[in-house]
Scaffold this motif. Sequence first.
Motif, short mmCIF file in Angstrom:
data_model
loop_
_atom_site.label_atom_id
_atom_site.label_comp_id
_atom_site.label_asym_id
_atom_site.label_seq_id
_atom_site.Cartn_x
_atom_site.Cartn_y
_atom_site.Cartn_z
N SER A 17 20.01 -19.34 36.91
CA SER A 17 18.88 -19.94 37.44
C SER A 17 19.97 -20.34 38.58
O SER A 17 20.79 -20.94 38.76
N ARG A 66 8.87 -15.94 37.16
CA ARG A 66 10.60 -15.95 37.38
C ARG A 66 10.74 -17.30 38.14
O ARG A 66 11.34 -18.41 37.97
N ASN A 83 14.33 -18.89 37.94
CA ASN A 83 15.21 -18.18 37.07
C ASN A 83 15.63 -16.95 36.40
O ASN A 83 14.37 -16.13 37.33
#
Length: 126
Positions: A17, A66, A83
């Motif tokens: 991330s 995401r 992420n």
Amino acid sequence: QVQLVESGGGSVQSGGSLRLSCAFSGFTYSAHLMGWFRQAPGKEREGVASLNTDDSASYADSVKGRFTISQDNAGNTLYLEMNTLKPEDTGMYYCARDYAPCSGNWVLRATSYKYWGQGTQVTVSS
């Protein structure tokens, strides 16, 4: 004078991330569409996420679920939380501000944006 300065890029492994920041000045956030774009070597710049004047967010299909775009309460920093990063997310990431507010498919088109930051590099290794 409009200024946009990105930070937070780096190198991470697949699945990791990063949070990108865009510090901006010279305009009132609430009156403008803002977006994040990325460009990989040899490819066109593509829209990743946008945040409109009504606080609606739009995402490219490749990052939905995401990535999350947001702004801070003070209204002078735009974020992109990323992420579950994949190697195909690698590229230079740019923050941008519109010519004038727009909607629909235009929010992720580079031609809708007038002001650009210098970019921050994101590299995701497998």
